[in-house]
Motif scaffolding. Structure first.
Motif, short mmCIF file in Angstrom:
data_model
loop_
_atom_site.label_atom_id
_atom_site.label_comp_id
_atom_site.label_asym_id
_atom_site.label_seq_id
_atom_site.Cartn_x
_atom_site.Cartn_y
_atom_site.Cartn_z
N ILE A 80 3.80 5.34 -5.34
CA ILE A 80 3.27 6.68 -5.56
C ILE A 80 3.95 7.43 -6.69
O ILE A 80 3.34 7.73 -7.71
CB ILE A 80 3.31 7.48 -4.24
CG1 ILE A 80 2.44 6.79 -3.18
CG2 ILE A 80 2.82 8.92 -4.47
CD1 ILE A 80 2.55 7.37 -1.79
N ARG A 93 1.93 7.98 -9.90
CA ARG A 93 1.18 6.73 -10.05
C ARG A 93 1.21 6.21 -11.49
O ARG A 93 0.25 5.64 -12.00
CB ARG A 93 -0.27 6.91 -9.61
CG ARG A 93 -0.46 7.30 -8.14
CD ARG A 93 -0.29 6.12 -7.22
NE ARG A 93 -0.70 6.44 -5.85
CZ ARG A 93 -0.75 5.53 -4.86
NH1 ARG A 93 -0.39 4.28 -5.08
NH2 ARG A 93 -1.13 5.91 -3.65
N LEU A 113 -2.83 10.63 -6.21
CA LEU A 113 -1.67 10.36 -5.37
C LEU A 113 -2.04 9.59 -4.10
O LEU A 113 -1.33 8.67 -3.69
CB LEU A 113 -0.98 11.68 -5.01
CG LEU A 113 -0.18 12.36 -6.12
CD1 LEU A 113 0.19 13.77 -5.73
CD2 LEU A 113 1.06 11.55 -6.47
N ILE A 114 -3.15 9.96 -3.51
CA ILE A 114 -3.53 9.37 -2.22
C ILE A 114 -4.15 7.99 -2.38
O ILE A 114 -3.82 7.06 -1.64
CB ILE A 114 -4.49 10.31 -1.47
CG1 ILE A 114 -3.76 11.61 -1.10
CG2 ILE A 114 -5.05 9.64 -0.21
CD1 ILE A 114 -4.67 12.72 -0.62
N TYR A 115 -5.04 7.84 -3.36
CA TYR A 115 -5.81 6.59 -3.48
C TYR A 115 -5.38 5.69 -4.63
O TYR A 115 -5.88 4.58 -4.76
CB TYR A 115 -7.30 6.93 -3.59
CG TYR A 115 -7.80 7.67 -2.37
CD1 TYR A 115 -7.95 7.03 -1.14
CD2 TYR A 115 -8.07 9.03 -2.44
CE1 TYR A 115 -8.37 7.72 -0.02
CE2 TYR A 115 -8.49 9.74 -1.31
CZ TYR A 115 -8.65 9.07 -0.11
OH TYR A 115 -9.06 9.76 1.01
N ASP A 264 3.95 16.33 -5.13
CA ASP A 264 4.79 15.27 -4.59
C ASP A 264 6.09 15.19 -5.38
O ASP A 264 6.15 15.59 -6.54
CB ASP A 264 4.08 13.91 -4.65
CG ASP A 264 4.84 12.84 -3.88
OD1 ASP A 264 5.14 13.07 -2.70
OD2 ASP A 264 5.14 11.77 -4.45
N ALA A 426 -0.14 11.26 1.16
CA ALA A 426 -0.16 10.04 0.35
C ALA A 426 0.88 9.04 0.88
O ALA A 426 0.59 7.85 1.04
CB ALA A 426 0.11 10.37 -1.12
N GLN A 430 0.18 5.50 2.89
CA GLN A 430 0.77 4.27 2.38
C GLN A 430 1.56 3.55 3.47
O GLN A 430 1.49 2.32 3.59
CB GLN A 430 1.69 4.61 1.20
CG GLN A 430 2.40 3.41 0.59
CD GLN A 430 3.28 3.81 -0.58
OE1 GLN A 430 2.99 3.50 -1.72
NE2 GLN A 430 4.37 4.53 -0.31
#
Length: 494
Positions: A80, A93, A113-115, A264, A426, A430
């Protein structure tokens, strides 16, 4: 580690350790990967218990690795966020934070961030629609928020609100649905996970705005349609019935940049708390509430508030030299400088400084700005602070922006928590999907307390007194004193 070896021969990408207590040499059975070695491997380094040594050290059971404050312990593999503190680098990322702040938005960065990838136009439109459509809360939430005292800290309200929110969604609770609810990785599990992500991000601004308005004694506002994420947030906080009300585009944009920058920051205290809590497979709402509780502390989310209080205490630019001298004598604390990770300038601070200039153009320059600039200029030139790598961080400027925008000081941590739920989610997602499943986080301790001792009946115990070994007397209110002096059945005789 493997069995002791008789030679000092090593192979590439391996680690050999000699235990001088026993003279044995050990080779780590797993190769050094990503510049990392398994701490568990050190359990193979065992030695006999020496006569003068405590049994509680468990020396024959293997060596433990001590890392107070997690200064050099990696607890998870992550794709991340990357931080190089020595070089002042922050990437989401792989994308430099400077590029994202210039070209992206908070919700687009949330998707990243999440995907893991920047979305296409269609993907972003769908994600944006889902998040904004999940901004509404149940009507019963009004009663929940009204139950707090008028002067309750908004961060305490927000922390409680996230935990409260989880009670509405039994489908998101592994305790009710089975512990593999989010770890299966199949279509149904991922869809359920996405739904909770939409809800938490979407409702974060609504819960925060409700916490703000309950403090102001105002009625709550239903999230409006057609505004951006931060535009909707500002509307919910400030709308008082004006027709065609629209927040300032400058403030809306500035808040979006601040949200993006705070989304983040790798395994900081609150993110680690979310993962520690989430490792028990609790529902995500409870994990996010735990993250809020961690963020609440003045060493974390309350740092930008501390900056403003510091500047107020300094008073004027002329008082800066004396203040810095008191810092050197350790009589005062310098807030907004230095960082646990960054050993040079915080890359976010440069972006926020530019954002501050845009905000001040419409709000007027904050009266503390001159004091802040005098402090900034003096500190970055002072050998004492340069030698200790105390450069301005993100909190130094963000507090000034929030103050200029009219937010009360105790609302600053909330403005940190709202965007940070993205990073927490995120990392939580993960971890739920990591190879090998989720193992509960259970760190070791070094026990330095009493050795085994036998119970002593109360009549035979010596009186032990001391500041840290017995509770101190607590002053009670007048009614408690009157009750203490009264006579009644069952009264304790002290």
């Amino acid at each position: 580690m493997g069995r002791p070896t008789d030679s000092n021969a090593t192979t590439d990408e391996s680690l050999t350790v000699r235990d001088n207590r026993t003279g044995k040499t050990y080779t780590v059975p797993y190769r050094i990967k990503d510049n990392t070695v398994s701490a568990a491997a050190f359990k193979a380094i065992a030695a006999p218990l020496r006569p003068e040594e405590r049994v509680e050290n468990e020396t024959p059971k293997g060596l433990r690795v001590s890392d107070k404050g997690f200064l050099n312990t990696a607890v998870i593999q992550s794709q991340i966020t990357y931080i190089d503190g020595d070089a002042g680098i922050l990437r989401y990322r792989g994308y430099p934070i400077e590029q994202l702040a210039l070209h992206s938005t908070h919700l687009e960065t949330a998707y990243l961030l999440i995907y893991g990838t920047l979305p296409s136009e269609k993907q972003l439109r769908q994600f944006d629609n889902e998040v904004m459509s999940h901004s509404y809360v149940h009507a019963d939430a009004e009663n929940f928020f009204r139950s707090f005292r008028y002067d309750a800290h908004p961060m305490a309200i927000l922390t409680s609100a996230f935990a409260y929110l989880g009670s509405y969604y039994g489908e998101a609770n592994p305790s009710l649905q089975g512990q593999k609810l989010f770890t299966n990785g199949d279509r149904s599990s991922l869809a359920n996970m996405d739904r909770q992500i939409f809800r938490i991000i979407g409702k974060a601004t609504t819960l925060a705005a409700m916490a703000y308005r309950v403090r102001q004694g105002r009625e709550f506002v239903i999230p409006p349609a057609g505004l951006s994420y931060t535009g909707q947030f500002l509307y919910q906080m400030d709308h008082l019935g004006q027709e065609n009300y629209k927040p300032s585009p400058v403030l809306e944009k500035a808040l979006d940049v601040l949200f993006l920058l705070h989304a983040d920051h790798e395994l900081n205290a609150s993110c680690t708390t979310v993962l520690q809590t989430g490792s028990s497979l609790v529902d995500p709402y409870s994990a996010i509430a735990a993250g809020c509780a961690s963020l609440y502390g003045p060493l974390h989310g309350g740092a930008n508030e501390a900056v403003i209080r510091m500047l107020i205490s300094i008073g004027s630019p002329g008082n800066v030299p004396a203040f810095l001298e008191s810092v050197k004598r350790r009589e005062k604390v310098l807030s907004g400088f230095g960082h646990r990770v960054y050993k040079t300038s915080d890359p976010r601070s440069f972006i926020i400084r530019k954002t501050a200039d845009e905000v001040f153009k419409v709000t007027g320059k904050d009266e503390l700005m001159e004091t802040a600039m005098a402090l900034h200029d003096a500190a970055i030139k002072d050998e004492y602070f340069v030698k200790r790598q105390l450069a301005p961080n993100v909190d130094f400027w963000s507090g000034l922006i929030y103050r200029a925008m009219g937010f009360p000081l105790d609302f600053f941590p909330v403005l940190f928590a709202v965007p940070r739920v993205v990073g927490w989610l995120a990392h939580w997602r993960q971890m739920m999907l990591q190879e090998g499943g989720v193992k509960i986080w259970r760190p070791r301790q070094v026990y330095v307390g009493s050795a085994k001792r036998d119970y002593v009946p109360i009549g035979n115990r010596p009186v032990v007194r001391g500041l840290k070994v017995e509770p101190l007397p607590v002053p009670h209110s007048g009614i408690s004193k009157r009750t203490e002096l009264a006579e009644f059945t069952g009264k304790s005789k002290l």
